[in-house]
Design a protein around this motif. Sequence first.
Motif, PDB file in Angstrom:
ATOM      1  N   MET A   1      26.000 -14.542  32.093  1.00 52.22           N
ATOM      2  CA  MET A   1      25.776 -13.483  33.068  1.00 52.22           C
ATOM      3  C   MET A   1      25.861 -12.123  32.376  1.00 52.22           C
ATOM      4  SD  MET A   1      27.725 -12.900  36.644  1.00 52.22           S
ATOM      5  CE  MET A   1      26.712 -12.171  37.876  1.00 52.22           C
ATOM      6  N   PHE A   2      24.959 -11.236  32.742  1.00 50.87           N
ATOM      7  CA  PHE A   2      24.897  -9.909  32.141  1.00 50.87           C
ATOM      8  C   PHE A   2      26.104  -9.069  32.564  1.00 50.87           C
ATOM      9  CE2 PHE A   2      23.435  -5.464  32.331  1.00 50.87           C
ATOM     10  CZ  PHE A   2      23.198  -5.280  30.993  1.00 50.87           C
ATOM     11  N   ASN A   3      26.737  -8.417  31.586  1.00 52.15           N
ATOM     12  CA  ASN A   3      27.915  -7.594  31.849  1.00 52.15           C
ATOM     13  C   ASN A   3      27.608  -6.133  31.492  1.00 52.15           C
ATOM     14  OD1 ASN A   3      30.384  -6.413  32.147  1.00 52.15           O
ATOM     15  ND2 ASN A   3      31.329  -7.441  30.400  1.00 52.15           N
ATOM     16  N   PRO A   4      27.263  -5.302  32.488  1.00 53.07           N
ATOM     17  CA  PRO A   4      26.933  -3.902  32.195  1.00 53.07           C
ATOM     18  C   PRO A   4      28.113  -3.102  31.651  1.00 53.07           C
ATOM     19  CG  PRO A   4      27.048  -4.258  34.562  1.00 53.07           C
ATOM     20  CD  PRO A   4      27.166  -5.604  33.906  1.00 53.07           C
ATOM     21  N   ASP A   5      29.340  -3.542  31.934  1.00 54.45           N
ATOM     22  CA  ASP A   5      30.516  -2.811  31.452  1.00 54.45           C
ATOM     23  C   ASP A   5      30.571  -2.744  29.930  1.00 54.45           C
ATOM     24  OD1 ASP A   5      31.284  -2.370  34.058  1.00 54.45           O
ATOM     25  OD2 ASP A   5      32.692  -4.043  34.099  1.00 54.45           O
ATOM     26  N   LYS A   6      29.988  -3.730  29.259  1.00 55.37           N
ATOM     27  CA  LYS A   6      29.951  -3.737  27.792  1.00 55.37           C
ATOM     28  C   LYS A   6      29.356  -2.434  27.259  1.00 55.37           C
ATOM     29  CE  LYS A   6      27.449  -5.862  23.957  1.00 55.37           C
ATOM     30  NZ  LYS A   6      26.567  -6.951  23.521  1.00 55.37           N
ATOM     31  N   TYR A   7      28.406  -1.882  27.974  1.00 52.27           N
ATOM     32  CA  TYR A   7      27.638  -0.736  27.478  1.00 52.27           C
ATOM     33  C   TYR A   7      28.249   0.616  27.807  1.00 52.27           C
ATOM     34  CZ  TYR A   7      24.440  -4.414  26.494  1.00 52.27           C
ATOM     35  OH  TYR A   7      23.901  -5.558  25.997  1.00 52.27           O
ATOM     36  N   LEU A   8      29.301   0.628  28.601  1.00 57.81           N
ATOM     37  CA  LEU A   8      29.901   1.902  28.992  1.00 57.81           C
ATOM     38  C   LEU A   8      30.622   2.589  27.841  1.00 57.81           C
ATOM     39  CD1 LEU A   8      31.140   1.004  32.573  1.00 57.81           C
ATOM     40  CD2 LEU A   8      28.982   2.078  31.859  1.00 57.81           C
ATOM     41  N   THR A   9      30.884   1.866  26.763  1.00 60.03           N
ATOM     42  CA  THR A   9      31.537   2.458  25.594  1.00 60.03           C
ATOM     43  C   THR A   9      30.539   2.822  24.499  1.00 60.03           C
ATOM     44  OG1 THR A   9      31.926   0.284  24.613  1.00 60.03           O
ATOM     45  CG2 THR A   9      33.672   1.191  26.021  1.00 60.03           C
ATOM     46  N   PRO A  20      28.446  -0.696  18.649  1.00 60.35           N
ATOM     47  CA  PRO A  20      28.350   0.093  19.867  1.00 60.35           C
ATOM     48  C   PRO A  20      27.706   1.474  19.686  1.00 60.35           C
ATOM     49  CG  PRO A  20      30.537   0.368  18.999  1.00 60.35           C
ATOM     50  CD  PRO A  20      29.782  -0.540  18.041  1.00 60.35           C
ATOM     51  N   ILE A  21      27.016   1.692  18.573  1.00 59.61           N
ATOM     52  CA  ILE A  21      26.312   2.955  18.354  1.00 59.61           C
ATOM     53  C   ILE A  21      24.812   2.655  18.496  1.00 59.61           C
ATOM     54  CG2 ILE A  21      25.987   4.922  16.808  1.00 59.61           C
ATOM     55  CD1 ILE A  21      28.929   4.488  17.434  1.00 59.61           C
ATOM     56  N   LEU A  22      24.188   3.192  19.560  1.00 61.02           N
ATOM     57  CA  LEU A  22      22.810   2.820  19.878  1.00 61.02           C
ATOM     58  C   LEU A  22      22.001   4.010  20.379  1.00 61.02           C
ATOM     59  CD1 LEU A  22      23.642  -0.379  21.970  1.00 61.02           C
ATOM     60  CD2 LEU A  22      22.826  -0.334  19.595  1.00 61.02           C
TER      61      LEU A  22
END
Length: 127
Positions: A1-9, A20-22
């Motif tokens: 399942m996709f976890n959008p919280d991963k991308y908040l950092t 995490p640098i994108l």
Amino acid sequence: MFNPDKYLTVKWQMGARVYPILDCYGLVHEVRKDLGLETWPDFNGVVSDDGGMNREAQLFRSKVSECQSQEGAVAACFNHQLVVHLAIVVNIDGQLMVMESQKGTNVTIMTVQRFERRYRNQVRYFK
């Protein structure tokens, strides 16, 4: 399942492709991987400032097809015929949203409609 919280950092950096640098395409690449979709080239070193994103997008365009907004679709933002920004459509709690990475705001998530208004409806989707 996709976890959008991963991308908040995630922190934005031009040309960055390693979580995490994108940058905008780095985010697209990482989310597609997390969704289990076919991997697109990482276009390492390609940035929008020198026209590289547009050049590579035009070359890659023959390998993708245009579609409606749907989970996993890449949202390409155009200024006339030039690709100037990329984002990705995700499904969060049953609603299609667009996730993008930009300087100053890092990752933001918004409705498809808001995203399209923000880019003056010059958005096309590809899968």
